[in-house]
Design a protein around this motif. Structure first.
Motif, PDB file in Angstrom:
ATOM      1  N   PHE A 103       6.219   0.337  12.867  1.00 22.92           N
ATOM      2  CA  PHE A 103       4.773   0.443  13.112  1.00 22.92           C
ATOM      3  C   PHE A 103       3.978  -0.350  12.074  1.00 22.92           C
TER       4      PHE A 103
ATOM      5  N   VAL B 283      -2.666  -6.147   2.821  1.00 24.00           N
ATOM      6  CA  VAL B 283      -1.397  -6.334   3.528  1.00 24.00           C
ATOM      7  C   VAL B 283      -1.044  -7.826   3.532  1.00 24.00           C
TER       8      VAL B 283
ATOM      9  N   GLY C 227      -3.328  -3.130  -1.822  1.00 22.11           N
ATOM     10  CA  GLY C 227      -4.011  -2.674  -0.613  1.00 22.11           C
ATOM     11  C   GLY C 227      -4.210  -3.793   0.387  1.00 22.11           C
TER      12      GLY C 227
ATOM     13  N   ASN D 266       9.512  -0.298   9.570  1.00 22.02           N
ATOM     14  CA  ASN D 266       9.483   1.114   9.988  1.00 22.02           C
ATOM     15  C   ASN D 266       8.967   1.253  11.418  1.00 22.02           C
TER      16      ASN D 266
ATOM     17  N   ASP E  77       6.707  -4.617   8.512  1.00 17.81           N
ATOM     18  CA  ASP E  77       6.745  -5.417   9.744  1.00 17.81           C
ATOM     19  C   ASP E  77       5.359  -5.973  10.055  1.00 17.81           C
ATOM     20  N   GLY E  78       4.328  -5.157   9.802  1.00 18.92           N
ATOM     21  CA  GLY E  78       2.954  -5.642  10.031  1.00 18.92           C
ATOM     22  C   GLY E  78       2.642  -6.825   9.128  1.00 18.92           C
ATOM     23  N   ALA E  79       3.038  -6.730   7.869  1.00 12.75           N
ATOM     24  CA  ALA E  79       2.752  -7.807   6.913  1.00 12.75           C
ATOM     25  C   ALA E  79       3.463  -9.103   7.295  1.00 12.75           C
TER      26      ALA E  79
ATOM     27  N   HIS F  56       0.840  -1.206   0.000  1.00 15.10           N
ATOM     28  CA  HIS F  56       0.000   0.000   0.000  1.00 15.10           C
ATOM     29  C   HIS F  56       0.877   1.260   0.000  1.00 15.10           C
ATOM     30  N   ARG F  57       2.147   1.134   0.451  1.00 16.04           N
ATOM     31  CA  ARG F  57       3.070   2.279   0.495  1.00 16.04           C
ATOM     32  C   ARG F  57       4.009   2.151  -0.705  1.00 16.04           C
TER      33      ARG F  57
ATOM     34  N   GLU G 249       0.400   0.345  10.852  1.00 18.52           N
ATOM     35  CA  GLU G 249      -0.506   1.483  11.020  1.00 18.52           C
ATOM     36  C   GLU G 249      -0.070   2.320  12.224  1.00 18.52           C
TER      37      GLU G 249
HETATM   38  C1  LIG Z   1      -5.225  -8.043   4.942  1.00 14.48           C
HETATM   39  C2  LIG Z   1      -5.263  -6.653   5.489  1.00 14.48           C
HETATM   40  N1  LIG Z   1      -5.404  -6.461   6.820  1.00 14.48           N
HETATM   41  C3  LIG Z   1      -5.443  -5.219   7.329  1.00 14.48           C
HETATM   42  C4  LIG Z   1      -5.345  -4.128   6.501  1.00 14.48           C
HETATM   43  C5  LIG Z   1      -5.372  -2.702   7.074  1.00 14.48           C
HETATM   44  N2  LIG Z   1      -3.999  -2.160   7.069  1.00 14.48           N
HETATM   45  C6  LIG Z   1      -3.603  -1.317   6.089  1.00 14.48           C
HETATM   46  S1  LIG Z   1      -1.988  -0.880   6.269  1.00 14.48           S
HETATM   47  C7  LIG Z   1      -1.842  -1.799   7.656  1.00 14.48           C
HETATM   48  C8  LIG Z   1      -0.529  -1.858   8.416  1.00 14.48           C
HETATM   49  C9  LIG Z   1       0.554  -2.495   7.653  1.00 14.48           C
HETATM   50  O1  LIG Z   1       1.738  -2.400   8.365  1.00 14.48           O
HETATM   51  P1  LIG Z   1       3.104  -2.717   7.687  1.00 14.48           P
HETATM   52  O2  LIG Z   1       2.994  -3.973   6.899  1.00 14.48           O
HETATM   53  O3  LIG Z   1       4.140  -2.670   8.748  1.00 14.48           O
HETATM   54  O4  LIG Z   1       3.313  -1.539   6.626  1.00 14.48           O
HETATM   55  P2  LIG Z   1       3.518   0.018   6.873  1.00 14.48           P
HETATM   56  O5  LIG Z   1       2.151   0.667   6.802  1.00 14.48           O
HETATM   57  O6  LIG Z   1       4.182   0.203   8.173  1.00 14.48           O
HETATM   58  O7  LIG Z   1       4.368   0.469   5.735  1.00 14.48           O
HETATM   59  C10 LIG Z   1      -3.023  -2.449   7.969  1.00 14.48           C
HETATM   60  C11 LIG Z   1      -3.204  -3.336   9.129  1.00 14.48           C
HETATM   61  C12 LIG Z   1      -5.205  -4.368   5.124  1.00 14.48           C
HETATM   62  N3  LIG Z   1      -5.106  -3.355   4.255  1.00 14.48           N
HETATM   63  N4  LIG Z   1      -5.150  -5.632   4.638  1.00 14.48           N
END
Ligand SMILES: Cc1ncc(C[n+]2csc(CCOP(=O)(O)OP(=O)(O)O)c2C)c(N)n1
Length: 325
Positions: free
Chosen positions: A176, A116, A114, A174, A145-147, A65-66, A178
């Motif tokens: 975080f 993650v 979009g 990074n 890191d979230g992914a 998404h970034r 979100e």
């Molecule tokens: C499958 C899924 N779960 C939740 C979301 C909502 N969401 C969008 S960005 C994000 C955080 C992702 O964190 P990270 O992977 O660390 O990427 P960063 O935004 O830090 O670059 C979440 C939970 C999503 N878009 N897709």
């Protein structure tokens, strides 16, 4: 490994191109000219630049998404990118996708995403195809890191290591997911530790230092190209702005002092001071590079604003399914 002067300048240019693109895009989103949510990459430029300087057009990347920074660093067409942000027919997705769906198959950019955690499974499919077709292409999968908590990452890591697929997993940590700090969403501190569970090397690198990223990515990409399998490369980095948009300071989930601390090691400034020390780039030359990219970005924005919206009749084109009945 000695990095050539050309490569150092190339990394610097890619970082400045990203930052200029992102800062202008952020202003347009905040003023309401560009609709929707933009997840900006400012602060993380060294990762894209350090990796992309190893890749050919036919080497692929999967993004997130970034994702603007990844395509800008891979040589994306800024006019088509801005037109897509503006929802215009001249955009990468004919104005129907927006920021999180931009892709450029000619440049091996398999798509922002979009969802993650979607990238890793797409990346191993591409990597399998590259090997099956007997190419020496490498696929680089960028993710956060979230992914790295998503099941898709773990399944992809397992298969990639098992089949020694030509893929490199680049985690842009990074700090975080979100608005949630890393230590509140996972028990490990170093995501590279997860590599051991799948039987692949895990490497940690300073993600604010494009040279360090370039060196570590070079080894991982060469390894994948030689058929020796995947690597998990964790780049410790930081996003200056908010999760969405440009507000970077005064948010409730982190202290301004933390942002300022990371900004002291700004990837572009770090590179510029090294280039200056080595007599490769003067302050005037750096300013001229920035001005050049600002002109390119402004031209792209003017192109986007002058482009039409998609025609209503195009609504059902380029889609896979339609609702029945
Ligand atoms: C499958 C899924 N779960 C939740 C979301 C909502 N969401 C969008 S960005 C994000 C955080 C992702 O964190 P990270 O992977 O660390 O990427 P960063 O935004 O830090 O670059 C979440 C939970 C999503 N878009 N897709």
């Amino acid at each position: 490994m000695e990095i050539s002067r050309e490569t150092l300048l190339d990394m610097h240019r890619r970082m400045v191109r990203i930052r200029t693109f992102e800062e202008e895009a952020g202003k347009l989103m905040e003023s309401g000219k560009v609709p929707g949510a933009l997840h900006l990459y400012v602060g993380e430029e060294a990762v894209a630049a350090g990796v992309m300087t190893h890749l050919r057009d036919q080497d692929q990347i999967t993004s997130t998404h970034r994702g603007h920074g990844h395509l800008v660093a891979k040589g994306g067409d800024l006019k088509k990118m801005y037109a897509e942000l503006y929802g215009r027919v001249t955009g990468y997705c004919k104005g129907k996708g927006g920021s999180m769906h931009i892709c450029d198959l000619d440049l091996g950019m398999l798509g922002a995403n979009g969802i993650v955690g979607a990238g890793p499974v797409i990346a191993i499919g591409a990597a399998f195809s590259n090997r099956y077709r007997k190419t020496d292409n490498v696929t680089v999968c960028f993710f956060g890191d979230g992914a790295s908590n998503e099941g898709t990452f773990h399944e992809a890591a397992n298969m990639a290591a098992l089949y020694k697929l030509p893929v490199v997993f680049v985690c842009e940590n990074n700090g975080f997911g979100e608005f949630t700090r890393q230590e509140r969403h996972q028990a490990v501190h170093d995501i590279a530790d997860r590599a051991a569970g799948y039987g692949m090397p895990g490497v940690i690198v300073d993600g604010m230092d494009a040279i360090a990223v370039h060196e570590a990515a070079g080894e991982a990409i060469a390894r994948a190209r030689r058929g020796l399998g995947p690597t998990l490369l964790e780049c410790k980095t930081y996003r200056y702005f908010d999760h969405v948009g440009v507000r970077g300071m005064g948010v409730i989930y982190r202290d301004d002092s933390e942002v300022l601390e990371w900004r002291k090691r700004d990837p572009i400034e770090l590179m510029e001071s090294r280039l200056a020390e080595q007599g490769i780039l003067s302050a005037d030359e750096a300013a001229a590079i920035r001005a050049g990219f600002l002109a390119e970005v402004r031209e792209a924005i003017a192109f986007a604003e002058a482009s039409p919206f998609p025609a209503p009749e195009a609504l059902m084109e380029d889609i896979y399914t339609t609702a029945a009945g």
